[in-house]
Motif scaffolding. Structure first.
Motif, PDB file in Angstrom:
ATOM      1  N   PRO A   1       0.635  -1.332  -0.099  1.00  0.00           N
ATOM      2  CA  PRO A   1      -0.078  -0.712   0.029  1.00  0.00           C
ATOM      3  C   PRO A   1       0.563   1.400  -0.168  1.00  0.00           C
ATOM      4  O   PRO A   1       0.259   2.401  -0.262  1.00  0.00           O
ATOM      5  N   GLU A   2       2.166   1.439  -0.112  1.00  0.00           N
ATOM      6  CA  GLU A   2       2.824   1.873   0.747  1.00  0.00           C
ATOM      7  C   GLU A   2       2.997   2.923  -0.844  1.00  0.00           C
ATOM      8  O   GLU A   2       3.150   4.433  -1.019  1.00  0.00           O
ATOM      9  N   LEU A   3       3.218   2.057  -1.815  1.00  0.00           N
ATOM     10  CA  LEU A   3       2.745   2.646  -3.112  1.00  0.00           C
ATOM     11  C   LEU A   3       1.888   3.776  -3.883  1.00  0.00           C
ATOM     12  O   LEU A   3       2.208   4.047  -5.101  1.00  0.00           O
ATOM     13  N   LEU A   4       0.704   3.132  -3.819  1.00  0.00           N
ATOM     14  CA  LEU A   4      -0.566   4.115  -4.108  1.00  0.00           C
ATOM     15  C   LEU A   4      -1.406   4.835  -3.275  1.00  0.00           C
ATOM     16  O   LEU A   4      -1.832   5.823  -2.898  1.00  0.00           O
ATOM     17  N   CYS A   5      -0.956   4.338  -1.962  1.00  0.00           N
ATOM     18  CA  CYS A   5      -2.268   4.968  -1.224  1.00  0.00           C
ATOM     19  C   CYS A   5      -1.497   6.925  -0.801  1.00  0.00           C
ATOM     20  O   CYS A   5      -2.613   7.218  -1.086  1.00  0.00           O
ATOM     21  N   ARG A   6      -0.298   6.476  -0.648  1.00  0.00           N
ATOM     22  CA  ARG A   6       0.709   7.709  -0.332  1.00  0.00           C
ATOM     23  C   ARG A   6      -0.213   9.043  -1.366  1.00  0.00           C
ATOM     24  O   ARG A   6      -0.700  10.347  -0.349  1.00  0.00           O
ATOM     25  N   ASP A   7       0.306   8.326  -2.577  1.00  0.00           N
ATOM     26  CA  ASP A   7       0.005   9.852  -3.377  1.00  0.00           C
ATOM     27  C   ASP A   7      -1.643  10.386  -3.592  1.00  0.00           C
ATOM     28  O   ASP A   7      -2.150  10.949  -4.291  1.00  0.00           O
ATOM     29  N   ARG A   8      -2.791   9.188  -3.102  1.00  0.00           N
ATOM     30  CA  ARG A   8      -3.881   9.766  -3.052  1.00  0.00           C
ATOM     31  C   ARG A   8      -3.999  10.417  -2.179  1.00  0.00           C
ATOM     32  O   ARG A   8      -5.043  11.229  -1.657  1.00  0.00           O
ATOM     33  N   ARG A   9      -3.495   9.945  -1.144  1.00  0.00           N
ATOM     34  CA  ARG A   9      -3.725  10.656   0.393  1.00  0.00           C
ATOM     35  C   ARG A   9      -3.284  11.892   0.237  1.00  0.00           C
ATOM     36  O   ARG A   9      -3.962  12.800   0.729  1.00  0.00           O
ATOM     37  N   GLU A  10      -2.211  12.265  -0.151  1.00  0.00           N
ATOM     38  CA  GLU A  10      -1.701  13.593  -0.668  1.00  0.00           C
ATOM     39  C   GLU A  10      -2.161  14.787  -1.796  1.00  0.00           C
ATOM     40  O   GLU A  10      -2.464  15.721  -1.321  1.00  0.00           O
ATOM     41  N   GLY A  11      -2.769  13.708  -2.541  1.00  0.00           N
ATOM     42  CA  GLY A  11      -3.996  14.282  -3.519  1.00  0.00           C
ATOM     43  C   GLY A  11      -3.016  14.599  -4.950  1.00  0.00           C
ATOM     44  O   GLY A  11      -3.080  15.985  -5.635  1.00  0.00           O
ATOM     45  N   VAL A  12      -1.354  14.218  -4.888  1.00  0.00           N
ATOM     46  CA  VAL A  12      -0.878  14.413  -5.656  1.00  0.00           C
ATOM     47  C   VAL A  12      -0.722  14.158  -7.339  1.00  0.00           C
ATOM     48  O   VAL A  12      -0.646  14.018  -8.280  1.00  0.00           O
TER      49      VAL A  12
ATOM     50  N   THR B   1      -7.128   5.263   1.048  1.00  0.00           N
ATOM     51  CA  THR B   1      -6.379   6.783   0.909  1.00  0.00           C
ATOM     52  C   THR B   1      -4.989   6.168   2.749  1.00  0.00           C
ATOM     53  O   THR B   1      -4.282   6.511   2.317  1.00  0.00           O
ATOM     54  N   ARG B   2      -5.858   5.057   3.275  1.00  0.00           N
ATOM     55  CA  ARG B   2      -4.571   4.816   4.042  1.00  0.00           C
ATOM     56  C   ARG B   2      -4.262   3.733   4.292  1.00  0.00           C
ATOM     57  O   ARG B   2      -3.865   2.737   4.005  1.00  0.00           O
ATOM     58  N   ARG B   3      -2.837   3.712   4.935  1.00  0.00           N
ATOM     59  CA  ARG B   3      -2.183   2.570   3.472  1.00  0.00           C
ATOM     60  C   ARG B   3      -2.707   1.007   5.189  1.00  0.00           C
ATOM     61  O   ARG B   3      -2.205  -0.144   4.944  1.00  0.00           O
TER      62      ARG B   3
ATOM     63  N   GLY C   1       0.042   2.612  18.812  1.00  0.00           N
ATOM     64  CA  GLY C   1      -0.376   3.834  17.342  1.00  0.00           C
ATOM     65  C   GLY C   1       0.171   4.663  17.432  1.00  0.00           C
ATOM     66  O   GLY C   1       0.676   5.607  17.284  1.00  0.00           O
ATOM     67  N   LEU C   2       0.249   5.056  19.041  1.00  0.00           N
ATOM     68  CA  LEU C   2       0.437   6.307  19.237  1.00  0.00           C
ATOM     69  C   LEU C   2       2.617   6.593  19.824  1.00  0.00           C
ATOM     70  O   LEU C   2       3.026   7.303  19.416  1.00  0.00           O
ATOM     71  N   VAL C   3       2.906   5.377  19.809  1.00  0.00           N
ATOM     72  CA  VAL C   3       4.371   5.176  19.268  1.00  0.00           C
ATOM     73  C   VAL C   3       5.035   5.451  18.286  1.00  0.00           C
ATOM     74  O   VAL C   3       6.131   5.918  17.852  1.00  0.00           O
ATOM     75  N   THR C   4       4.556   4.509  17.286  1.00  0.00           N
ATOM     76  CA  THR C   4       5.288   4.546  15.894  1.00  0.00           C
ATOM     77  C   THR C   4       4.130   4.983  15.117  1.00  0.00           C
ATOM     78  O   THR C   4       3.005   4.734  14.893  1.00  0.00           O
ATOM     79  N   THR C   5       4.630   5.435  13.801  1.00  0.00           N
ATOM     80  CA  THR C   5       4.039   6.071  12.558  1.00  0.00           C
ATOM     81  C   THR C   5       3.044   5.056  11.902  1.00  0.00           C
ATOM     82  O   THR C   5       2.779   4.046  11.032  1.00  0.00           O
ATOM     83  N   GLN C   6       4.435   3.080  12.258  1.00  0.00           N
ATOM     84  CA  GLN C   6       4.581   2.516  12.423  1.00  0.00           C
ATOM     85  C   GLN C   6       3.485   0.781  12.941  1.00  0.00           C
ATOM     86  O   GLN C   6       3.329  -0.576  12.221  1.00  0.00           O
ATOM     87  N   ALA C   7       2.196   1.686  13.022  1.00  0.00           N
ATOM     88  CA  ALA C   7       2.161   0.661  14.087  1.00  0.00           C
ATOM     89  C   ALA C   7       1.282  -0.664  13.664  1.00  0.00           C
ATOM     90  O   ALA C   7       1.720  -1.593  14.091  1.00  0.00           O
ATOM     91  N   ILE C   8      -0.024  -0.047  12.940  1.00  0.00           N
ATOM     92  CA  ILE C   8      -0.536  -1.676  12.016  1.00  0.00           C
ATOM     93  C   ILE C   8       0.635  -2.902  11.486  1.00  0.00           C
ATOM     94  O   ILE C   8       0.470  -3.579  11.772  1.00  0.00           O
ATOM     95  N   GLY C   9       2.338  -1.960  10.940  1.00  0.00           N
ATOM     96  CA  GLY C   9       2.718  -3.127  10.373  1.00  0.00           C
ATOM     97  C   GLY C   9       3.702  -3.530  11.811  1.00  0.00           C
ATOM     98  O   GLY C   9       3.295  -5.381  11.467  1.00  0.00           O
ATOM     99  N   PHE C  10       3.761  -3.322  12.435  1.00  0.00           N
ATOM    100  CA  PHE C  10       4.795  -3.702  14.042  1.00  0.00           C
ATOM    101  C   PHE C  10       2.864  -5.136  14.623  1.00  0.00           C
ATOM    102  O   PHE C  10       3.360  -5.925  14.942  1.00  0.00           O
TER     103      PHE C  10
END
Lengths: 317, 236, 307
Positions: free
Chosen positions: A125-136, A221-223, B151-160
């Motif tokens: 999802p890193e590849l697609l979601c980011r662009d849509r989320r930021e609207g770019v 839009t959220r990974r 979720g508070l501690v990291t932006t990669q919360a879902i991954g971890f």
């Protein structure tokens, strides 16, 4: 009153008829005079960017942790398997690995599939979601790039990453098995068919997983949500359909177990290697006719791909 | 406090999410009903398959992850957490309502699913059914507390979180017995055992008193960590 | 006005790894409007966040009303903060948002306070629409309402006029001046120099993480006496005037623009002010315009940034 900010560069002042002055600051702005490349270049750029995004290159350290951890884990498992086979050969003589039915290339795919699915769920999802989320997205399409180009380039980038994750461990395993054998060259000569086999099987897995991951990512839009949904899809449909199939049995049960999403590419894997791997040995669907299984995999790879392409066509204004 | 609670409820629910959770909650029930078509499954079969693999193993932690981790993670990503932090309320009055809201959303689905599944599978044995339900809900509470903190501690919360669920609790605990000591899934299952020993009195689980203490420690511990983090972090 | 400063920043630094964002900054802030200025990346936002307690300092302390800001939730009853980020809870209506903000901050008589705040920003007509339908300017205004609902004594605003149209700018300025006149302390961070010039009595210039200048900007300008002032004179005999002006001791240099204006560089503008009319009279030259070219914040700013 004209306000000027003093600067080291020169100032040209042009009087105009109405009595005011226009001032041009020559701060060295230059037009681009080099070659302007076309669509192919744009496609390649999107592809490269997708590759870098998936592997966390050019970003902070944390974005590298997940993808490289997975690749390392997969390679590590292959290495361990190779070492065990090598040790077995050394201790119990050549051919011992086969006799003891130690994991082979085919079985490796069975184990690794779960990890590959997780990898795709987390990193894809890193590849697609980011662009849509930021609207770019519109910024991309200002260039000579169609939405089909964009999504194809991204898909290809992730496919390549998945292929690395699928093939690298197999290559390590092959090297390990051949080194472990007292006569590596003879081993390779005897088992050379394994190479195109695992390459094909890897491609089967990678294409399937990539397309499903990308399709799911295109819906949110959220990974995070894409990742959880994918994992849930894989982790839950498998026991659910297996359980249902076990209870109902018969032809219906077979058809139901076809919907165990983790197994779909593994049936093809079995067909390629000509042997049933551990994971699929308990699936009733494996006894279905081969063309049907291959066709099923194909449908589950191509149809999501088409939907993905169509979704992105609709997203552009 | 109720403002934060209601705000979080609003943020974490959505049509699609409710739909997906309903489907997920219905799945174990469907299987239990089908299993009953044949002979009534032995408790062991039922437990290993439905409870361990499906409910406790996949559905409950994933549902809670999808609800609880975004509770703070989304606010941080959207940069709206400051709205809450800049209020003259104790940090606990931010963390606790968030946690309660997450549990309020996730628990009913899991509870109903657990109740219906075990009621069907155990042919109406209320004690066993309640044991499973309470154990499942306790598991939800523990997961929620842990994932809220994550979720508070990291932006990669879902991954971890996913790594924890699939790799740690899923793969490793099957092979390495010691992992059970650090696995919420197993705490939850041990609670079920403890609550209804006649039915579930097999397997190597710590005593009920011990497991109760552990559960409270896990729940409270992660909550305490979340509060501490709120006080110490740079809020975007 | 009370003697004690409202906000005291003392020896504050902040670094992220090896990047120093704010370097040993010390100043006091008194009631009234203070402008925080600086180029992008100068550390204004970091400094402002440390002043609100949202970010920790690496060294140094920030106190407000004598109390530390960090880890001090009760203090937030007296502070209103508006960050530079424009995101709002899209699913809420404007009124619901302001009401939530008010409730979180313990406002008594909530509905009246919400009405008042929404009227202050002139959004009464749109308060029942969800915020995802708001334009950018409207979002800024509703966020400002949320910041004002609990009638804070101190306001810390980070780029509050982003995306505001000219009418909103005027309205906002009037509002700020009103609030300041009532004794509040307002710290305003902005790139828009003209506005800060009009609003702020005191200016803090942050460049590369350091405090480059503080005080009234005219006073700052006067303090920079290494650099001469530019004064432009438009008259009917520029070269004659130039020839006589260059003889003055107060004048460093004179040049004549292609359009006929005489620009005088002088370090002693007071003397120049006295001498210039005398020279013009004795030479029979009529002066049409005499204007300082760098009496603005922009030129001070530009000069300091370049240095």
């Amino acid at each position: 009153m004209t306000t000027q900010i003093a600067g080291p560069t020169d100032v040209r002042t042009a009087p105009n008829g109405a009595g005011g002055t226009g001032t041009v600051f020559d701060i060295g702005y230059q037009r681009y005079t080099g070659a302007r490349e076309g669509r192919g270049r744009a496609r390649r750029a999107v592809y490269t960017d997708g590759l870098r995004a998936a592997l966390g290159l050019g970003r902070g350290a944390w974005s590298k942790v997940l993808p490289w951890f997975f690749i390392g884990l997969l390679a590590g498992i292959a290495l361990i398997m190779a070492l065990i086979a090598g040790a077995a050969e050394r201790m119990a003589g050549p051919g011992a690995a086969e006799r003891m039915n130690l994991p082979s290339h085919s079985d490796y795919n069975g184990f690794a599939s779960i990890i590959l699915f997780l990898f795709a769920a987390l990193v894809g999802p890193e590849l697609l979601c980011r662009d849509r989320r930021e609207g770019v997205l519109n910024l991309y399409f200002v260039r000579p790039l169609t939405s089909g180009d964009y999504v194809a380039a991204r898909w290809l980038a992730f496919l390549v990453v998945m292929l690395v994750a699928a093939w690298l461990p197999q290559i390590i395993l092959l090297l390990g098995l051949s080194m472990g054998d007292p006569t590596p060259v003879a081993y390779l000569r005897k088992n050379w068919l394994d190479i195109p086999r695992f390459l094909a099987a890897g491609l089967v897995m990678a294409a399937y997983i990539t397309t499903l991951a990308m399709l799911t990512a295109s819906f949110t839009t959220r990974r995070a949500y894409a990742a959880v949904f994918l994992v849930g899809l894989f982790a839950i449909t498998t026991p659910f359909t297996m359980g249902l199939a076990a209870e109902i049995g018969g032809r219906t049960g077979q058809v139901i177990s076809l919907f165990s999403l983790t197994n779909i590419p593994l049936y093809v894997n079995d067909i390629i290697f000509g042997e049933v791997s551990e994971v699929t040995s308990i699936a009733p669907a494996r006894t279905l006719p081969k063309p049907m299984l291959v066709g099923w995999w194909f449908a589950w790879t191509v149809i999501p791909g088409v939907i993905l392409w169509w979704r992105y066509r609709r997203l552009t204004p | 406090m109720s403002s934060v609670y209601r705000l979080t409820l609003r943020q974490l629910t959505g049509r699609w999410r409710i739909l997906i959770m309903t489907v997920l909650a219905a799945m174990p029930v469907a299987i239990a009903l089908l299993m009953l078509q044949g002979s009534a499954p032995s408790v062991r079969e039922f437990e290993t398959f439905v409870l361990s693999a499906m409910l406790a193993g996949s559905i409950a932690p994933l549902v809670v992850l999808a609800i609880a981790a975004p509770a703070f993670a989304n606010e941080i990503e959207d940069r709206t957490l400051a709205n809450l932090v800049l209020a003259p309320i104790a940090r606990s009055q931010i963390a606790v309502p968030k946690l309660l809201a997450a549990i309020t959303i996730a628990a009913p689905f899991i509870a109903v699913s657990a109740f219906a599944t075990s009621y069907v599978a155990f042919l109406g044995d209320m004690t066993a059914t309640m044991a499973v339900t309470i154990g499942a809900v306790a598991g939800v509470a523990m997961y929620a507390s842990a994932f809220i903190w994550l979720g508070l501690v990291t932006t990669q919360a879902i991954g971890f979180g996913l790594l924890y669920i699939v790799v740690w609790e899923g793969l490793f605990s099957g092979y390495v017995a010691g992992v059970r000591l650090l696995s919420i899934r197993h705490f939850s299952i041990a609670l079920i055992h403890g609550l209804d020993e006649r039915r579930f009195a097999f397997g190597n689980h710590p005593s009920f008193a011990v497991i109760l203490v552990i559960s409270v420690v896990v729940f409270g511990g992660f909550l305490w960590l979340s509060i501490r983090r709120l006080r110490q972090m740079d809020v975007p | 006005m009370s003697g004690a400063p409202v906000i005291r920043v003392d020896g504050v630094s902040r670094w992220f790894g090896s990047v120093v964002a704010v370097s040993d900054v010390t100043f006091d802030i008194a009631p009234g409007i203070t402008g925080l200025l600086g180029p992008n990346g100068a550390g204004k936002t970091t400094l402002l966040r440390m002043m609100t307690g949202l970010a920790a300092t690496s060294t140094g302390t920030v106190t407000m009303f004598g109390e530390p800001v960090r880890d001090n939730p009760p203090l937030y009853r007296r502070i209103g903060v508006m960050s530079e980020h424009e995101t709002v809870y899209g699913f809420m209506t404007g009124r619901q948002f302001v009401r939530t903000m008010g409730r979180l901050r313990g406002v008594s008589d909530l509905e009246k306070a919400v009405d008042r705040a929404i009227d202050l920003v002139d959004l009464a007509h749109a308060q029942h629409r969800t915020m995802e339908t708001y334009s950018r300017g409207m979002r800024q205004r509703i966020r400002l309402a949320g910041t004002l609902v609990h009638d804070p004594e101190v306001l810390l605003l980070d780029e509050p006029l982003n995306g505001a149209d000219p009418l909103q700018r005027v309205h906002f300025k009037r509002l700020l001046l009103q609030l300041a006149a009532a004794g509040r302390t307002i710290v305003l961070s902005s790139h828009i120099l003209e506005e800060v010039e009009e609003l702020a009595e005191t200016v803090l210039l942050i460049v590369n993480g350091k405090l480059a200048a503080s005080g009234g900007f005219r006073a700052i300008r006067a303090a920079l006496n290494q650099r001469p002032y530019h004064v432009r004179v438009i008259c009917d005999a520029p070269r004659a005037l130039a020839a006589s002006v260059v003889r003055l001791g107060a004048v460093d240099a004179v040049h004549v623009d292609p359009d006929g204006a005489v620009v005088v560089l002088s370090r002693n503008v007071l003397d120049l002010q006295l001498e210039l009319p005398r020279l013009a009279k004795s030479g029979g030259i009529s002066l049409r315009r005499v204007e300082p070219l760098d009496d603005s914040l922009e030129s001070v700013f530009g000069y300091l940034v370049e240095r």
